[in-house]
Enzyme design. Structure first.
Site: not given
Length: 457
Positions: A319-321, A457
């Site tokens: 989800w963050h990258g 993000f």
């Protein structure tokens, strides 16, 4: 448009709030919706249509799920279709090139990458709108009858781009009717200024040290400087993201909404488990309520519990990258949380000092994985942390950044927060807030470095 920009502070905000408080109450959600679309379009005009489609798809889905309340097959089908759309859109924009790159690497292919930018805030607003349809399906809330109200919820400019993640049930009543008191507006303004100062005066300044690490070259860092660099990034991302969250919460209060707390002094935690109850609270809560518990949580045996944790933290990382370092980051925390569940947390509870040292060390190493995209560079940086190479390169940077590092460390604890809560309404505190605001504005007048880390993000 950044919150920490002169354009936002001295043009967008004053004009918006003057109109907002002058128009009749029944038109304020419409004004909020349109102003939020304008705010988003300032930086991403081509992706406004994407948000509007997201609102429309989920508005229809929520209506149909409620309409077919007695037909479970239709209800679950509509929910699944809405989730496929939401997740599919996120995956297309955020992960297409990541998937193509890995296919090319595994099969020695030459598929061309897609030239498409990542829409700002898509990770945040996708999770928010998914919570709406899921909650309607669960019968935790009624479907929103007004497209404008649902649009105002999803597009609300204070938290549109980088959270906090506000689920529909937290604001549904306020979307229908909310009160406005001068004390709430004043309180919101105070919180906004504190967030602005956190972002501009601390995060921006301490972040310069981390940027210097890349300029020097990770392989050339002495052990003390490598640890200083990691400390600087840890403080930068905390005051950057917490500062944004505070500004969002303050703006929300001025609008008549109460957004949830997103940070609670995470660096004083005594375990990684406690840390994740204090850091990015709205994201952790979302994953718990909408993924971990539906998967079975810890109710289906030890093996299933760890499998659920692995799934949640792998997705949290992604989800963050769209990069393997984020996957590695998620798995890293899965392993630490698993060890704490098995035996480590019981040991940590026996010593205040050892538990804090362990947690800070674990978090710092986690930020190293998070901040450095290329895995080979992570390996290099890790080797410098334990190289026992002691040169005097760190002395120069300590002189330049020592004061802001100390201030950042101090403000990462609740020590000054307790004092502020007691003095909040006194003249000295008002003057202090005015000074923070003026210093922040002075910095922004000629600032060359003013990013928001979580925008990507």
């Amino acid at each position: 448009m950044l919150f920490s920009s002169l354009l936002f502070i001295f043009q967008f905000l004053p004009i918006f709030f003057i109109i907002y408080y002058l128009v009749p109450v029944r038109f304020r959600n419409l004004l909020l919706f349109l102003a939020s679309l304008f705010f988003y379009a300032w930086g991403e005009p081509r992706f406004v249509i994407l948000i509007l489609i997201s609102i429309l798809v989920n508005y229809i889905a929520g209506y149909l799920i409620q309409h077919y309340d007695n037909n479970e097959r239709i209800r679950i089908t509509i929910l699944i279709l809405s989730i496929i759309y939401n997740v599919g859109t996120l995956m297309f924009f955020k992960y297409s090139n990541f998937i193509i790159e890995n296919i090319n690497y595994i099969f020695n292919g030459n598929i061309s990458l897609i030239d498409i930018p990542l829409p700002l805030g898509i990770s945040f607003y996708t999770f928010q709108i998914m919570s709406y349809t899921i909650d309607v399906y669960r019968r935790d809330t009624k479907a929103e009858k007004s497209f404008i109200n649902l649009g105002a919820y999803l597009c609300m400019f204070p938290q549109l781009i980088a959270g906090p993640i506000v689920v529909y049930t937290q604001v549904s009543e306020k979307l229908q009717k909310r009160s406005y008191a001068l004390k709430d507006i004043e309180k919101g303004l105070r919180i906004f200024i504190l967030g602005l100062g956190s972002k501009v005066l601390i995060a921006n300044n301490v972040g310069g040290l981390w940027n210097d690490m890349a300029q020097i070259g990770y392989a050339k860092l002495s052990m003390p400087l490598a640890w200083m660099g990691l400390l600087s990034f840890s403080l930068q991302i905390y005051f950057d993201f917490n500062g944004y969250s505070l500004m969002a919460i303050g703006l929300g209060k001025m609008l008549g909404f109460d957004f949830p707390q997103n940070f609670n002094f995470p660096y004083i935690a005594r375990s990684v488990s406690e840390y994740w109850k204090r850091w990015h609270i709205t994201l952790s809560t979302w994953f718990k309520d909408y993924l971990y518990i539906p998967l079975g949580g810890n109710r289906k045996g030890t093996l299933r519990t760890f499998l659920n944790l692995f799934i949640v933290w792998s997705i949290t990382g992604l989800w963050h990258g769209a990069s393997w370092n984020f996957v590695l980051w998620g798995i890293y925390f899965f392993l630490l949380l698993s060890l704490e569940k098995l035996f480590l947390k019981k040991w940590l509870e026996k010593s205040v000092i050892l538990s804090r040292v362990y947690t800070i060390l674990a978090i710092l190493l986690g930020w190293m994985i998070f901040a450095i995209t290329e895995l080979k560079n992570i390996k290099i940086y890790f080797s410098r942390l334990f190289s026992f190479s002691i040169t005097n390169d760190w002395v120069y940077y300590l002189r330049n950044y020592g004061i802001v590092l100390v201030i950042g460390i101090l403000l990462s604890t609740p020590f000054l927060k307790k004092w502020y809560d007691k003095q909040e309404n006194k003249l000295f505190c008002n003057l202090l807030l005015l000074l923070i605001f003026l210093l922040s504005v002075a910095y922004l007048v000629d600032a060359a470095y003013n990013p928001f880390l979580y925008f990507r993000f």
